[in-house]
Write an enzyme that holds these catalytic residues in place. Sequence first.
Site, PDB file in Angstrom:
ATOM      1  N   TYR A  70       0.823  -1.218   0.000  1.00 17.60           N
ATOM      2  CA  TYR A  70       0.000   0.000   0.000  1.00 17.60           C
ATOM      3  C   TYR A  70       0.854   1.263   0.000  1.00 17.60           C
ATOM      4  CZ  TYR A  70      -4.284  -2.487  -0.088  1.00 17.60           C
ATOM      5  OH  TYR A  70      -5.305  -3.280  -0.518  1.00 17.60           O
ATOM      6  N   CYS A 128      -3.564   5.358  20.329  1.00 10.83           N
ATOM      7  CA  CYS A 128      -3.561   4.203  21.244  1.00 10.83           C
ATOM      8  C   CYS A 128      -2.336   3.303  21.078  1.00 10.83           C
ATOM      9  CB  CYS A 128      -4.845   3.393  21.080  1.00 10.83           C
ATOM     10  SG  CYS A 128      -4.855   2.379  19.593  1.00 10.83           S
ATOM     11  N   ASN A 170     -16.330   1.411 -21.541  1.00 13.51           N
ATOM     12  CA  ASN A 170     -15.243   0.487 -21.222  1.00 13.51           C
ATOM     13  C   ASN A 170     -14.472   0.203 -22.504  1.00 13.51           C
ATOM     14  OD1 ASN A 170     -13.740  -1.977 -20.383  1.00 13.51           O
ATOM     15  ND2 ASN A 170     -15.087  -1.874 -18.603  1.00 13.51           N
ATOM     16  N   CYS A 200      -0.738   3.801  15.587  1.00 15.01           N
ATOM     17  CA  CYS A 200      -1.749   4.802  15.941  1.00 15.01           C
ATOM     18  C   CYS A 200      -1.173   5.764  16.988  1.00 15.01           C
ATOM     19  CB  CYS A 200      -2.969   4.079  16.499  1.00 15.01           C
ATOM     20  SG  CYS A 200      -4.296   5.174  16.995  1.00 15.01           S
ATOM     21  N   ASN A 235     -12.664   3.097  -6.859  1.00 14.44           N
ATOM     22  CA  ASN A 235     -11.256   3.478  -6.853  1.00 14.44           C
ATOM     23  C   ASN A 235     -10.872   4.140  -5.536  1.00 14.44           C
ATOM     24  OD1 ASN A 235     -11.369   2.530  -9.404  1.00 14.44           O
ATOM     25  ND2 ASN A 235     -11.370   4.522 -10.410  1.00 14.44           N
ATOM     26  N   VAL A 236      -9.626   3.925  -5.158  1.00 14.11           N
ATOM     27  CA  VAL A 236      -9.156   4.433  -3.872  1.00 14.11           C
ATOM     28  C   VAL A 236      -8.095   5.517  -4.092  1.00 14.11           C
ATOM     29  CG1 VAL A 236      -9.681   2.286  -2.644  1.00 14.11           C
ATOM     30  CG2 VAL A 236      -7.444   2.541  -3.730  1.00 14.11           C
ATOM     31  N   HIS A 239     -14.937   1.598  -1.675  1.00 14.78           N
ATOM     32  CA  HIS A 239     -13.856   0.684  -1.272  1.00 14.78           C
ATOM     33  C   HIS A 239     -12.781   1.379  -0.442  1.00 14.78           C
ATOM     34  CE1 HIS A 239     -14.910  -2.430  -4.654  1.00 14.78           C
ATOM     35  NE2 HIS A 239     -15.784  -2.386  -3.683  1.00 14.78           N
ATOM     36  N   THR A 268     -15.123  -0.512 -15.285  1.00 12.51           N
ATOM     37  CA  THR A 268     -15.128  -1.579 -14.276  1.00 12.51           C
ATOM     38  C   THR A 268     -15.461  -2.907 -14.930  1.00 12.51           C
ATOM     39  OG1 THR A 268     -16.097  -2.414 -12.219  1.00 12.51           O
ATOM     40  CG2 THR A 268     -17.537  -1.036 -13.583  1.00 12.51           C
ATOM     41  N   CYS A 325      -7.168   2.704  12.623  1.00  9.48           N
ATOM     42  CA  CYS A 325      -6.495   1.963  13.683  1.00  9.48           C
ATOM     43  C   CYS A 325      -7.160   0.598  13.864  1.00  9.48           C
ATOM     44  CB  CYS A 325      -6.541   2.741  14.994  1.00  9.48           C
ATOM     45  SG  CYS A 325      -5.746   1.817  16.328  1.00  9.48           S
TER      46      CYS A 325
HETATM   47  N1  APR Z   1     -11.201   3.169 -20.410  1.00  6.52           N
HETATM   48  C1  APR Z   1     -12.273   2.422 -20.032  1.00  6.52           C
HETATM   49  N2  APR Z   1     -12.169   1.206 -19.474  1.00  6.52           N
HETATM   50  C2  APR Z   1     -10.948   0.711 -19.285  1.00  6.52           C
HETATM   51  C3  APR Z   1      -9.777   1.417 -19.643  1.00  6.52           C
HETATM   52  C4  APR Z   1      -9.937   2.695 -20.227  1.00  6.52           C
HETATM   53  N3  APR Z   1      -8.903   3.442 -20.598  1.00  6.52           N
HETATM   54  N4  APR Z   1      -8.696   0.636 -19.318  1.00  6.52           N
HETATM   55  C5  APR Z   1      -9.182  -0.480 -18.779  1.00  6.52           C
HETATM   56  N5  APR Z   1     -10.525  -0.464 -18.757  1.00  6.52           N
HETATM   57  C6  APR Z   1     -11.457  -1.462 -18.204  1.00  6.52           C
HETATM   58  C7  APR Z   1     -11.081  -2.901 -18.427  1.00  6.52           C
HETATM   59  O1  APR Z   1     -11.552  -3.352 -19.677  1.00  6.52           O
HETATM   60  C8  APR Z   1     -11.792  -3.574 -17.252  1.00  6.52           C
HETATM   61  O2  APR Z   1     -13.111  -3.936 -17.600  1.00  6.52           O
HETATM   62  O3  APR Z   1     -11.463  -1.287 -16.819  1.00  6.52           O
HETATM   63  C9  APR Z   1     -11.850  -2.490 -16.182  1.00  6.52           C
HETATM   64  C10 APR Z   1     -10.948  -2.716 -15.004  1.00  6.52           C
HETATM   65  O4  APR Z   1     -11.389  -3.844 -14.311  1.00  6.52           O
HETATM   66  P1  APR Z   1     -10.740  -4.306 -12.927  1.00  6.52           P
HETATM   67  O5  APR Z   1      -9.273  -4.301 -13.047  1.00  6.52           O
HETATM   68  O6  APR Z   1     -11.402  -5.571 -12.551  1.00  6.52           O
HETATM   69  O7  APR Z   1     -11.124  -3.137 -11.902  1.00  6.52           O
HETATM   70  P2  APR Z   1     -12.448  -2.892 -11.085  1.00  6.52           P
HETATM   71  O8  APR Z   1     -13.654  -3.325 -11.821  1.00  6.52           O
HETATM   72  O9  APR Z   1     -12.398  -1.496 -10.599  1.00  6.52           O
HETATM   73  O10 APR Z   1     -12.239  -3.853  -9.835  1.00  6.52           O
HETATM   74  C11 APR Z   1     -13.152  -3.815  -8.782  1.00  6.52           C
HETATM   75  O11 APR Z   1     -11.768  -5.207  -7.438  1.00  6.52           O
HETATM   76  O12 APR Z   1      -9.804  -5.910  -6.437  1.00  6.52           O
HETATM   77  C12 APR Z   1     -10.873  -5.117  -6.361  1.00  6.52           C
HETATM   78  O13 APR Z   1     -11.219  -3.545  -4.729  1.00  6.52           O
HETATM   79  C13 APR Z   1     -10.661  -3.695  -6.016  1.00  6.52           C
HETATM   80  O14 APR Z   1     -12.103  -1.840  -6.487  1.00  6.52           O
HETATM   81  C14 APR Z   1     -11.487  -2.980  -7.042  1.00  6.52           C
HETATM   82  C15 APR Z   1     -12.499  -4.015  -7.470  1.00  6.52           C
END
Ligand code: APR
Length: 250
Positions: free
Chosen positions: A67, A150, A217, A147, A102-103, A119, A188, A127
């Site tokens: 991290y 504590c 996507n 922390c 996203n974080v 997330h 996603t 802590c």
């Molecule tokens: N534009 C649009 N989509 C994109 C791009 C881009 N430039 N680049 C990649 N992608 C798409 C990929 O095709 C894929 O479908 O982004 C997606 C990323 O998928 P993951 O890596 O699985 O990410 P995510 O869906 O955010 O994961 C969910 O999984 O491990 C955990 O907690 C973590 O929040 C995360 C969660």
Amino acid sequence: MADELAKAVAALRNAKTVAVLSGAGASAESGVPTFRASDGLWEGHRIEDVATPSGFKRDPALVWKFYNARRANVKTVQPNAGHYALAAMERHWKEFTVVTQNVDGLHQAAGSVRVHEIHGSLRRTRCTQCGIIRDRRLDVLAELPMCVDCGAMLRPDIVWFHEMLPPDVWQHAERAAETCDVLLVVGTSAVVYPAASLIPIAKQQDRASPATVIECNLTQTEASAMADIGLYGPSGESLPKLCAELGIPI
Ligand code: APR
């Protein structure tokens, strides 16, 4: 794509309330790696080792190393055109909410205000004993941060696998999905739950008028079957294009 773009523009023109579900792909063009590489590894680590409570219990130093490296990486990146387009959309609509998996804080860095981080956030620590959450920004942390209140060990304020989402944040996210006219599903893979359940929630058939789901996507995903419209290509291109068509200045 031209047809789909026209359909997306029409749906958004008619929308009073818009919600976004974003994932790692939204930040890909900023240089933040996505998660699901074909080798099943996450930047060289097994997910069980760096993103589960049991992994942390087993080897907290490894988890913090991972991290701290992600925090250092995020410090070097900037929002991309897709983040800025979403921030511009928020200024355009009275009711516009981003729910992000996203974080990295890049939506906020681009100017989005109503952002629910379901997330957690790389910026915050929690802590393990007293539960206090602090915004540490992206300052360099110790290899095993403790922390100040504590003395117990801190952990990243991130939701790991097998953990519950923060209930208040999740409630806001569900509400956004339940009430939106359009849900933009951006970058996603839609395989992680409950985040992905926001898509069927938006489309619930018992609503007077189910939301229109627009998927942005690179490729088709688990969400595609539920999407009404698909804009396939980098979100750093499709989202600004939507703004341009809608006359929304970025
Ligand atoms: N534009 C649009 N989509 C994109 C791009 C881009 N430039 N680049 C990649 N992608 C798409 C990929 O095709 C894929 O479908 O982004 C997606 C990323 O998928 P993951 O890596 O699985 O990410 P995510 O869906 O955010 O994961 C969910 O999984 O491990 C955990 O907690 C973590 O929040 C995360 C969660």
